[in-house]
Design an enzyme around this catalytic site. Structure first.
Site, mmCIF file in Angstrom:
data_model
loop_
_atom_site.group_PDB
_atom_site.id
_atom_site.type_symbol
_atom_site.label_atom_id
_atom_site.label_comp_id
_atom_site.label_asym_id
_atom_site.label_seq_id
_atom_site.Cartn_x
_atom_site.Cartn_y
_atom_site.Cartn_z
ATOM 1 N N HIS A 126 13.755 -33.417 36.194
ATOM 2 C CA HIS A 126 14.858 -32.898 37.057
ATOM 3 C C HIS A 126 15.393 -34.375 36.785
ATOM 4 C CE1 HIS A 126 14.501 -28.747 35.711
ATOM 5 N NE2 HIS A 126 13.491 -28.731 36.222
ATOM 6 N N ASP A 163 9.875 -27.143 27.993
ATOM 7 C CA ASP A 163 9.369 -26.342 29.564
ATOM 8 C C ASP A 163 10.885 -25.499 29.632
ATOM 9 O OD1 ASP A 163 8.567 -27.666 32.127
ATOM 10 O OD2 ASP A 163 10.604 -26.618 32.662
#
Length: 307
Positions: A126, A163
């Site tokens: 991220h 993910d």
């Protein structure tokens, strides 16, 4: 050649609070399961070095890296956003996590290991080029990809991200780089609420609805990832290995099982065998239900370290 297993005790010292799901016990759960399964003895252990500033500036702005150093507290916990925090050990842990992927890249390209898994935290996918978010400080996988390009002159690299959350940081860093393809699956709509608008021939982002199971995941891989990877012919594959799409992980709502992680790892190995000289570097991202995390990483590594 062995599968390299790269970690460091510094990664256990990063702590965002007693009730934060991204906690040091994640790494212990992985090691405990690997030992119990007998698999740890088949892996070659390495200590993660600290990434250098030069290596990190390939994927992050100098101003952002300086701001992380300036923000790191000498005591207590400092929050960068509602989900992401630093304690006095976080900066070293983040530099070790990125350094692990860079070391893994050197080991695999140098043929000192067939492939590698980095059991590190904080996670990274991220983290964008100029900001932390979603538990992530430094984009570990991006640092490895950039190292493969800059230090080893590779021209086609694929990032595989399974993910449960879209790897917005990796997309942010490589969206305009023709040398990098990203293939991903993620729950949508869900944090970080992006990934669909950015799809392209090199950003093969496949959203999955809440409640999706292994059947939907395997269809996305077979119908979307594999044709794109075959066309791209990557010289190396990097895996953002998040295990929070597991059925037992209550931070999200997908229903994958250990068998699904083993299956996708087999597909990744097949692509690596065909086009990339078997070169794979995998790094831990999410996964917060500790028993499921340990079992899932073990399933992933059984395939990576197998024939």
């Amino acid at each position: 050649m062995h599968t390299a297993f790269i970690s460091h005790p510094d990664c256990l010292l990063h702590d965002m609070g007693a009730y934060h799901p991204e906690r040091p016990a994640r790494l212990k759960a992985i090691e405990d399961e690997l030992i119990a399964s007998g698999l740890m003895g088949r892996l070659e252990r390495h200590a993660a070095p600290l990434a250098t500033l030069e290596q990190l500036k390939r994927v992050h702005t100098p101003e952002y890296i300086a701001s992380l150093a300036a923000t790191a507290p000498s005591t207590g916990i400092t929050y960068l956003d509602p989900d992401t925090a630093m304690n006095p050990h976080s900066l070293a842990a983040a530099f070790r996590a990125a350094g692990a992927v860079i070391l893994a890249t050197d080991l695999v390209i140098g043929e000192h290991a067939e492939n590698a898994f980095c059991s590190v935290r904080p996670p990274g996918h991220h983290a964008e080029h100029d900001r932390a978010m979603g538990f992530c400080l430094i984009n570990n996988i991006a640092a490895g990809v950039a190292h493969a390009i800059q230090a080893h002159a590779l021209e086609r690299i694929a990032v595989v991200d399974f993910d449960v959350h879209h790897g917005n940081g990796t997309e942010d860093i490589f969206r305009d780089d023709p040398r990098v393809m990203m293939v991903s699956t993620f729950q949508h709509p869900f944090y970080p609420y992006c990934g669909v608008a950015g799809r392209s021939e090199r950003m093969v982002n496949i959203p999955l609805a809440a409640g999706s199971n292994g059947t939907a995941f395997r269809a996305a891989v077979s119908e979307c990832w594999l044709p794109a990877l075959t066309k791209f012919r990557p010289q190396m594959l990097f895996v953002s290995a998040g295990f929070d799409a597991h059925r037992d992980d209550d931070l999200a709502s997908l229903n994958l099982l250990e068998a699904d992680y083993a299956w996708v790892t087999e597909r990744i190995k097949e692509i690596a065998r065909q086009y990339a000289g078997n070169r794979i570097v995998s790094a831990l991202e999410g996964g917060y239900a500790l028993p499921a995390l340990g079992r899932s990483v073990t399933a992933h590594l059984k395939v990576l370290s197998g024939p």
